[in-house]
Design a protein around this motif. Structure first.
Motif, PDB file in Angstrom:
ATOM      1  N   ALA A 156       1.743  -6.875 -16.251  1.00  0.00           N
ATOM      2  CA  ALA A 156       2.487  -6.172 -15.679  1.00  0.00           C
ATOM      3  C   ALA A 156       4.036  -7.447 -15.383  1.00  0.00           C
ATOM      4  O   ALA A 156       3.905  -7.907 -15.731  1.00  0.00           O
ATOM      5  N   LYS A 157       5.073  -6.367 -16.244  1.00  0.00           N
ATOM      6  CA  LYS A 157       6.345  -7.187 -15.893  1.00  0.00           C
ATOM      7  C   LYS A 157       6.594  -7.501 -13.988  1.00  0.00           C
ATOM      8  O   LYS A 157       6.621  -6.318 -13.729  1.00  0.00           O
ATOM      9  N   MET A 158       6.878  -8.972 -13.779  1.00  0.00           N
ATOM     10  CA  MET A 158       6.699  -8.919 -12.091  1.00  0.00           C
ATOM     11  C   MET A 158       8.297  -9.630 -12.664  1.00  0.00           C
ATOM     12  O   MET A 158       8.630 -10.416 -13.145  1.00  0.00           O
ATOM     13  N   VAL A 159       9.281  -8.705 -11.569  1.00  0.00           N
ATOM     14  CA  VAL A 159       9.856  -9.531 -10.986  1.00  0.00           C
ATOM     15  C   VAL A 159      10.362  -9.490  -9.915  1.00  0.00           C
ATOM     16  O   VAL A 159       9.817  -9.515  -8.738  1.00  0.00           O
ATOM     17  N   ASN A 160      11.584 -11.061  -9.296  1.00  0.00           N
ATOM     18  CA  ASN A 160      11.838 -11.388  -8.420  1.00  0.00           C
ATOM     19  C   ASN A 160      12.243 -10.501  -7.242  1.00  0.00           C
ATOM     20  O   ASN A 160      12.648  -9.682  -7.264  1.00  0.00           O
ATOM     21  N   MET A 161      11.018 -10.168  -6.235  1.00  0.00           N
ATOM     22  CA  MET A 161      11.407  -9.551  -4.974  1.00  0.00           C
ATOM     23  C   MET A 161      12.943  -8.920  -4.509  1.00  0.00           C
ATOM     24  O   MET A 161      13.407  -7.863  -4.141  1.00  0.00           O
ATOM     25  N   ARG A 162      13.065 -10.681  -4.331  1.00  0.00           N
ATOM     26  CA  ARG A 162      14.651 -10.539  -3.684  1.00  0.00           C
ATOM     27  C   ARG A 162      15.745 -10.751  -4.335  1.00  0.00           C
ATOM     28  O   ARG A 162      17.069  -9.861  -4.201  1.00  0.00           O
ATOM     29  N   HIS A 163      16.022 -10.323  -5.609  1.00  0.00           N
ATOM     30  CA  HIS A 163      16.155 -10.663  -6.552  1.00  0.00           C
ATOM     31  C   HIS A 163      15.469  -9.567  -8.315  1.00  0.00           C
ATOM     32  O   HIS A 163      15.284 -10.852  -9.126  1.00  0.00           O
ATOM     33  N   PRO A 164      15.746  -8.862  -8.213  1.00  0.00           N
ATOM     34  CA  PRO A 164      14.977  -8.079  -9.619  1.00  0.00           C
ATOM     35  C   PRO A 164      15.315  -7.831 -10.697  1.00  0.00           C
ATOM     36  O   PRO A 164      15.097  -7.487 -11.345  1.00  0.00           O
ATOM     37  N   PHE A 173       3.285   3.090 -12.493  1.00  0.00           N
ATOM     38  CA  PHE A 173       2.432   1.145 -12.725  1.00  0.00           C
ATOM     39  C   PHE A 173       1.496   1.671 -13.665  1.00  0.00           C
ATOM     40  O   PHE A 173       1.198   1.050 -14.506  1.00  0.00           O
ATOM     41  N   VAL A 174       0.622   2.890 -12.449  1.00  0.00           N
ATOM     42  CA  VAL A 174      -1.029   2.386 -13.021  1.00  0.00           C
ATOM     43  C   VAL A 174      -1.185   3.475 -14.264  1.00  0.00           C
ATOM     44  O   VAL A 174      -1.893   2.816 -15.644  1.00  0.00           O
ATOM     45  N   ARG A 175      -0.475   4.599 -14.756  1.00  0.00           N
ATOM     46  CA  ARG A 175      -1.289   5.072 -15.745  1.00  0.00           C
ATOM     47  C   ARG A 175      -0.310   3.889 -17.322  1.00  0.00           C
ATOM     48  O   ARG A 175      -0.962   4.792 -18.519  1.00  0.00           O
ATOM     49  N   VAL A 176       1.130   3.506 -16.860  1.00  0.00           N
ATOM     50  CA  VAL A 176       1.506   2.899 -18.383  1.00  0.00           C
ATOM     51  C   VAL A 176       0.649   1.533 -18.820  1.00  0.00           C
ATOM     52  O   VAL A 176      -0.023   1.345 -19.714  1.00  0.00           O
ATOM     53  N   LEU A 177      -0.360   1.332 -17.456  1.00  0.00           N
ATOM     54  CA  LEU A 177      -0.861   0.116 -17.665  1.00  0.00           C
ATOM     55  C   LEU A 177      -2.275   0.921 -18.644  1.00  0.00           C
ATOM     56  O   LEU A 177      -3.021  -0.379 -19.378  1.00  0.00           O
ATOM     57  N   GLU A 178      -2.858   2.020 -17.591  1.00  0.00           N
ATOM     58  CA  GLU A 178      -4.025   2.642 -18.688  1.00  0.00           C
ATOM     59  C   GLU A 178      -3.615   3.118 -20.163  1.00  0.00           C
ATOM     60  O   GLU A 178      -4.403   2.487 -21.252  1.00  0.00           O
ATOM     61  N   ALA A 179      -2.246   3.325 -20.417  1.00  0.00           N
ATOM     62  CA  ALA A 179      -2.077   3.592 -21.996  1.00  0.00           C
ATOM     63  C   ALA A 179      -1.983   2.831 -22.485  1.00  0.00           C
ATOM     64  O   ALA A 179      -2.136   2.795 -24.117  1.00  0.00           O
ATOM     65  N   LEU A 215       0.625  -1.266   0.210  1.00  0.00           N
ATOM     66  CA  LEU A 215       0.110   0.304   0.315  1.00  0.00           C
ATOM     67  C   LEU A 215       1.070   0.776   0.785  1.00  0.00           C
ATOM     68  O   LEU A 215       0.653   2.619  -0.128  1.00  0.00           O
ATOM     69  N   ALA A 216       2.094   1.058   0.995  1.00  0.00           N
ATOM     70  CA  ALA A 216       2.871   2.805   0.287  1.00  0.00           C
ATOM     71  C   ALA A 216       3.701   2.601  -0.772  1.00  0.00           C
ATOM     72  O   ALA A 216       3.631   3.891  -1.479  1.00  0.00           O
ATOM     73  N   SER A 217       3.485   1.848  -1.547  1.00  0.00           N
ATOM     74  CA  SER A 217       4.092   2.174  -2.816  1.00  0.00           C
ATOM     75  C   SER A 217       3.387   2.240  -3.713  1.00  0.00           C
ATOM     76  O   SER A 217       3.555   3.132  -4.792  1.00  0.00           O
ATOM     77  N   LEU A 218       2.235   2.577  -2.850  1.00  0.00           N
ATOM     78  CA  LEU A 218       0.940   2.717  -4.411  1.00  0.00           C
ATOM     79  C   LEU A 218       0.611   4.537  -4.109  1.00  0.00           C
ATOM     80  O   LEU A 218      -0.371   5.138  -4.927  1.00  0.00           O
TER      81      LEU A 218
END
Length: 329
Positions: free
Chosen positions: A122-130, A103-109, A31-34
């Protein structure tokens, strides 16, 4: 995220729906990231007992909370959130993620460029190994296998937007108007492969699904189920693998693919046997067959339509082609 942000921007087009079940270790960071993303946020709590629901209510008052009395599963939680939204788009986000700004505007576009696009992954990357990919779009093949492109491979290789079979429900955007036409997530799934089923359904109705690499999400993975391979996931995945075939393929197409499907399911069974989970996989397979034969399963089957013949042929070619793609991974 907050109503103040929504009012200041005046152009809120998306609602972010976050299903939560005992996500105390992740939901706060998510939530903080949003905080600066131009979207409303709905958290649907599946009867959490770890204090995560209270954390959201106390520390993130701008997020709307829908509290369910027990764990109804991923699909029910998401559907409740989507039903409560009234924006042009709905964005699904796992509770064990954080997003890169914009993140949001890119997906909307990505969806605004083509009205026939239903979803964007979205492009999901590994949180521990980005530096590694977690999911770069989902694919489905005639073996009855769904798989994530790029899993555990270098993230820099997956920077090109492309059409995919379906968008991973861990981080994706849906066009709400199309959800009204094809239906929301099938709650018979409870969890796992529900996003593949929805993407398949969208394709049957003539819509497209895209991978949007500019929208980056960091994903911890298996926050609710506890591990990548376990009895719970094995049973549900086996059941839903059978159900996806039954729901979306007309009888003739099932017959055409039967040799591939039997081979694919046999390989999966042997794989889970090596993990010590063969019994769970077999139990799930039987459960899936019973679901297909049940009234509730039959009601959710996509009716065959001769008008969609060209669509069936296109999808069939994609199912065969994706076998080769899976072998190459």
């Amino acid at each position: 995220m907050s109503e103040e942000i929504a009012g200041r921007d005046g152009g809120i087009r998306s609602t972010i729906v976050i299903p939560n079940y005992n996500g105390i270790n992740y939901i706060g960071n998510c939530l903080a990231s949003l905080a600066d993303e131009p979207a409303r946020v709905i958290v649907v709590d599946n009867g959490s007992t770890d204090g995560s629901r209270q954390l959201v209510q106390e520390k993130f008052p701008g997020a709307r909370m829908i509290a369910l009395e027990k764990n109804f599963g991923f699909c029910t939680a998401v559907n409740r959130g989507m039903a409560a939204s009234d924006t042009t788009y709905v964005i699904l986000l796992n509770n064990d993620t954080t997003v890169r700004p914009g993140f949001v505007r890119v997906l909307e576009a990505a969806l605004e460029r083509d009205g026939r696009v239903f979803s964007g992954a979205a492009k999901m990357v590994n949180m521990r190994h980005p530096e590694l990919i977690d999911d770069a779009g989902d694919y489905y093949c005639a073996l009855g296998w769904a798989f994530a492109a790029g899993k555990d491979r270098p993230a820099q290789r997956y920077n090109r937007q492309r059409e995919i079979f379906s968008a991973c429900g861990g981080a994706c955007i849906y066009r709400r108007s199309i959800l009204g036409e094809i239906g929301m997530l099938d709650e018979n799934h409870f969890a796992y492969l529900e996003d593949v089923d929805l993407g398949y359904r969208a394709k049957l109705f003539g819509y497209r699904n895209l991978y949007v690499p500019e929208a980056v999400v960091y994903h911890a993975g298996s926050a609710s189920s506890g591990s990548r391979y376990n009895a719970f996931k094995a049973e549900l995945t086996a059941a839903n693998s059978v159900y996806v075939v039954y729901k979306n393929m007309p009888p003739a197409q099932i017959l055409i693919n039967l040799p591939f499907l039997l081979a694919g399911f046999a390989v999966k069974f042997l794989f889970y046997c090596r993990k010590g989970l063969g019994g769970s996989w077999w139990k799930g397979t039987r459960k899936g067959i019973r679901l297909c034969r049940s009234l509730q399963g039959q009601k959710r089957r996509v009716p065959f339509s001769r008008k969609r013949l060209s669509v069936y042929l296109e999808i069939q070619w994609e199912l065969w082609r994706n076998i080769w793609y899976r072998i190459r991974l």
